[in-house]
Design a protein around this motif. Structure first.
Motif, PDB file in Angstrom:
ATOM      1  N   UNK A 277      11.197  -0.259   4.516  1.00  0.00           N
ATOM      2  CA  UNK A 277      10.249  -1.373   4.481  1.00  0.00           C
ATOM      3  C   UNK A 277       9.487  -1.482   5.812  1.00  0.00           C
ATOM      4  N   UNK A 278      10.215  -1.312   6.928  1.00  0.00           N
ATOM      5  CA  UNK A 278       9.559  -1.329   8.241  1.00  0.00           C
ATOM      6  C   UNK A 278       8.550  -0.189   8.358  1.00  0.00           C
ATOM      7  N   UNK A 279       8.968   0.987   7.907  1.00  0.00           N
ATOM      8  CA  UNK A 279       8.082   2.159   7.972  1.00  0.00           C
ATOM      9  C   UNK A 279       6.849   1.956   7.107  1.00  0.00           C
ATOM     10  N   UNK A 280       6.998   1.274   5.992  1.00  0.00           N
ATOM     11  CA  UNK A 280       5.840   1.043   5.114  1.00  0.00           C
ATOM     12  C   UNK A 280       4.790   0.198   5.830  1.00  0.00           C
ATOM     13  N   UNK A 281       5.253  -0.836   6.554  1.00  0.00           N
ATOM     14  CA  UNK A 281       4.301  -1.646   7.305  1.00  0.00           C
ATOM     15  C   UNK A 281       3.578  -0.826   8.368  1.00  0.00           C
ATOM     16  N   UNK A 282       4.329   0.051   9.019  1.00  0.00           N
ATOM     17  CA  UNK A 282       3.728   0.916  10.032  1.00  0.00           C
ATOM     18  C   UNK A 282       2.715   1.864   9.404  1.00  0.00           C
ATOM     19  N   UNK A 283       3.060   2.440   8.260  1.00  0.00           N
ATOM     20  CA  UNK A 283       2.153   3.367   7.588  1.00  0.00           C
ATOM     21  C   UNK A 283       0.869   2.658   7.166  1.00  0.00           C
ATOM     22  N   UNK A 284       1.025   1.465   6.596  1.00  0.00           N
ATOM     23  CA  UNK A 284      -0.157   0.727   6.155  1.00  0.00           C
ATOM     24  C   UNK A 284      -1.080   0.393   7.340  1.00  0.00           C
ATOM     25  N   UNK A 285      -0.470   0.196   8.523  1.00  0.00           N
ATOM     26  CA  UNK A 285      -1.273  -0.124   9.705  1.00  0.00           C
ATOM     27  C   UNK A 285      -1.922   1.112  10.315  1.00  0.00           C
ATOM     28  N   UNK A 286      -1.289   2.280  10.205  1.00  0.00           N
ATOM     29  CA  UNK A 286      -1.764   3.467  10.905  1.00  0.00           C
ATOM     30  C   UNK A 286      -2.504   4.467  10.033  1.00  0.00           C
ATOM     31  N   UNK A 287      -2.248   4.421   8.716  1.00  0.00           N
ATOM     32  CA  UNK A 287      -2.834   5.414   7.820  1.00  0.00           C
ATOM     33  C   UNK A 287      -3.762   4.715   6.851  1.00  0.00           C
ATOM     34  N   UNK A 288      -4.975   5.241   6.725  1.00  0.00           N
ATOM     35  CA  UNK A 288      -5.952   4.661   5.802  1.00  0.00           C
ATOM     36  C   UNK A 288      -6.105   5.553   4.579  1.00  0.00           C
ATOM     37  N   UNK A 335      22.662   4.725  -5.237  1.00  0.00           N
ATOM     38  CA  UNK A 335      21.826   3.778  -4.494  1.00  0.00           C
ATOM     39  C   UNK A 335      21.447   4.338  -3.128  1.00  0.00           C
ATOM     40  N   UNK A 336      22.387   5.006  -2.457  1.00  0.00           N
ATOM     41  CA  UNK A 336      22.074   5.609  -1.157  1.00  0.00           C
ATOM     42  C   UNK A 336      21.022   6.710  -1.316  1.00  0.00           C
ATOM     43  N   UNK A 337      21.158   7.507  -2.350  1.00  0.00           N
ATOM     44  CA  UNK A 337      20.165   8.562  -2.605  1.00  0.00           C
ATOM     45  C   UNK A 337      18.788   7.936  -2.865  1.00  0.00           C
ATOM     46  N   UNK A 338      18.764   6.862  -3.656  1.00  0.00           N
ATOM     47  CA  UNK A 338      17.494   6.192  -3.963  1.00  0.00           C
ATOM     48  C   UNK A 338      16.853   5.636  -2.687  1.00  0.00           C
ATOM     49  N   UNK A 339      17.673   5.059  -1.799  1.00  0.00           N
ATOM     50  CA  UNK A 339      17.140   4.507  -0.550  1.00  0.00           C
ATOM     51  C   UNK A 339      16.549   5.608   0.322  1.00  0.00           C
ATOM     52  N   UNK A 340      17.241   6.739   0.401  1.00  0.00           N
ATOM     53  CA  UNK A 340      16.731   7.850   1.204  1.00  0.00           C
ATOM     54  C   UNK A 340      15.436   8.406   0.618  1.00  0.00           C
ATOM     55  N   UNK A 341      15.378   8.471  -0.692  1.00  0.00           N
ATOM     56  CA  UNK A 341      14.150   8.955  -1.336  1.00  0.00           C
ATOM     57  C   UNK A 341      12.990   7.995  -1.076  1.00  0.00           C
ATOM     58  N   UNK A 342      13.274   6.687  -1.079  1.00  0.00           N
ATOM     59  CA  UNK A 342      12.235   5.694  -0.778  1.00  0.00           C
ATOM     60  C   UNK A 342      11.715   5.869   0.641  1.00  0.00           C
ATOM     61  N   UNK A 343      12.638   6.077   1.609  1.00  0.00           N
ATOM     62  CA  UNK A 343      12.230   6.268   2.995  1.00  0.00           C
ATOM     63  C   UNK A 343      11.378   7.526   3.141  1.00  0.00           C
ATOM     64  N   UNK A 344      11.800   8.582   2.462  1.00  0.00           N
ATOM     65  CA  UNK A 344      11.035   9.833   2.526  1.00  0.00           C
ATOM     66  C   UNK A 344       9.639   9.653   1.953  1.00  0.00           C
ATOM     67  N   UNK A 345       9.563   8.959   0.804  1.00  0.00           N
ATOM     68  CA  UNK A 345       8.261   8.760   0.158  1.00  0.00           C
ATOM     69  C   UNK A 345       7.337   7.883   1.007  1.00  0.00           C
ATOM     70  N   UNK A 346       7.909   6.847   1.625  1.00  0.00           N
ATOM     71  CA  UNK A 346       7.104   5.923   2.428  1.00  0.00           C
ATOM     72  C   UNK A 346       6.576   6.610   3.689  1.00  0.00           C
ATOM     73  N   UNK A 347       7.416   7.412   4.331  1.00  0.00           N
ATOM     74  CA  UNK A 347       7.026   8.024   5.611  1.00  0.00           C
ATOM     75  C   UNK A 347       6.294   9.349   5.445  1.00  0.00           C
ATOM     76  N   UNK A 348       6.035   9.758   4.211  1.00  0.00           N
ATOM     77  CA  UNK A 348       5.354  11.042   3.982  1.00  0.00           C
ATOM     78  C   UNK A 348       3.994  11.106   4.689  1.00  0.00           C
TER      79      UNK A 348
END
Length: 437
Positions: A277-288, A335-348
């Motif tokens: 969730x933190x990374x998503x905010x960073x991505x939205x701020x830095x990537x257009x 659930x742990x696998x799903x969380x890691x996949x979410x982090x990977x997808x968000x920070x791509x």
């Protein structure tokens, strides 16, 4: 050719003596067999048992056959004794003696009336040879029934008792870990196995022949085997229950460690989702101009189930805890696998930007090694790409095109290509995505 009589040729003294010896040996063999049958453990059990079903009917017939056997044997012994008396009259038997002996030894000299007659006849006549055959038939059928019943009694009740003892131990163990009828399927299975074994033992004791499988094509007395189908099925069922109880016992032994591991896995999943969730905010701020997936929160259902597992452990409800822990462990890993996949997808997108930055600097270093770092056009293209990659928000699509234009311009210089004066590089592609676009 000897003198003939009503039964054919009259026997001579040697034939008479040989026949008497043979019949005497048969008499001893039959008597030994009858006494052995009389003393057979299976026969004594049959006499004292409360029989039912097939065994009751067969034993009634067999008792009648054994009684008839002794009647036949007594008649046979009387006829043999009479023949021996005639032979003992004189050392050298006369013709009249030999005629009488021939009649006794070969003729139908044995008359049985009443119960000794078969087929509803008032009386029946036998030769000694025919009487021996008849006794052998009666003995074989009687022994077959006795041996079959004794084989079932020898095999099944003891095995049932051993299994029942094991069943009782399993029931006590099951009760100690909360596996009880009505509360756990294994408890219901134990109740059913108990009822089945109790009924099986009663039936085996009262009607053993109901659990006897005759051997196909065998005429030997007792040819066959006890039918252990029901016993074997219940033994397998008890083994399944024992495995279930062992699993519950294992849960009791390591429940605390497993719950701690579950908390750790779910905590790691929660932290990973928070990072996403933190990374998503960073991505939205830095990537257009990019789609960033939404990150869901941790599932409350798993925390509730984990709390229930801890409650089961506190109250020693191991039979409920066992399946819950197995389910939770799988769900927690998922659930742990799903969380890691979410982090990977968000920070791509950040990973793509980092890769483009690395590629741009790598080509800059490469042209510098070849003394081309001060080329005006390359400097211009580099600065343009760098501004795009190090500004926020970064348009990855445009930045990638800028990096590609720098790469192509650098590649042209490195391979010794010539430029047309006044142009900044190769002609642009029609779609505007190539160099110079």
């Amino acid at each position: 050719m000897g003198v003939t009589g009503a039964t054919g040729p009259v026997m001579d003294r040697d034939e008479v003596d040989r026949a008497l010896a043979r019949l005497g040996a048969e008499h001893e063999a039959i008597e030994t067999s009858l006494l052995a049958l009389q003393d057979h453990a299976g026969r004594r059990l049959l006499e004292g048992a409360e029989l039912t079903g097939v065994t009751k009917d067969r034993w009634a017939d067999t008792e009648a056959r054994i009684t008839l056997l002794w009647t036949y044997f007594d008649a046979y012994a009387d006829a043999l004794r009479a023949a021996r008396d005639v032979r003992a009259r004189r050392r050298w038997s006369s013709r009249e003696d030999l005629v009488e002996l021939t009649e006794l030894l070969r003729g139908e000299c044995v008359t049985l009336s009443g119960a000794g007659a078969t087929g509803g006849l008032l009386s029946e006549r036998f030769t000694l040879a025919a009487l021996v055959d008849r006794m052998n038939e009666l003995y074989a059928s009687s022994l077959d029934m006795v041996v079959a019943a004794d084989a079932v009694w020898s095999a099944l009740p003891a095995r049932i008792d051993l299994l029942s003892a094991e069943l009782q131990r399993t029931r006590r163990l099951a009760h100690s870990v909360g596996v009880r009828p009505g509360e756990h399927p294994a408890g219901d299975d134990l109740d059913r196995i108990t009822r089945t074994l109790t009924r099986l033992r009663e039936e085996v004791i009262s009607d053993p022949l109901a659990y006897w499988v005759p051997a196909e094509g065998s005429s030997a007395p007792g040819g066959g085997r006890p039918d252990t189908t029901v016993y074997d099925r219940e033994a397998r069922a008890l083994e399944d229950v024992r495995r279930e109880i062992d699993a519950v016992l294992t849960v009791r032994q390591d429940a605390e460690q497993r719950i701690v591991r579950l908390r750790d896995v779910l905590s790691r999943a929660d932290r990973t989702l928070a990072e996403a969730r933190t990374a998503r905010g960073e991505v939205l701020a830095k990537i257009a101009a990019t789609e960033v997936p939404v990150v869901s929160g941790p599932p409350t259902a798993l925390q509730e189930q984990l709390a229930a597992a801890a409650e089961y452990r506190r109250h020693a409800q191991w039979h409920r805890l066992s399946p819950l822990l197995e389910s939770l462990e799988q769900k927690a890993e998922d659930e742990l696998i799903r969380a890691r996949e979410s982090l990977t997808a968000v920070t791509a997108p950040l990973a793509v930007r980092a890769e483009l930055r690395g590629r741009l600097d790598a080509y800059k270093a490469k042209v510098a090694r070849h003394g081309l770092a001060e080329d005006p056009e390359l400097v211009e293209k580099y600065e343009k790409a760098r501004r795009m990659l190090w500004s926020a928000p970064c348009d990855l699509r445009v930045a990638e095109h800028a990096v590609l234009r720098y790469q192509r311009a650098a590649a042209e210089l490195l391979t010794g290509g010539e430029r047309v004066p006044g142009q900044g590089g190769p002609p642009a592609r029609a779609d505007g995505a190539g160099p110079g676009a």
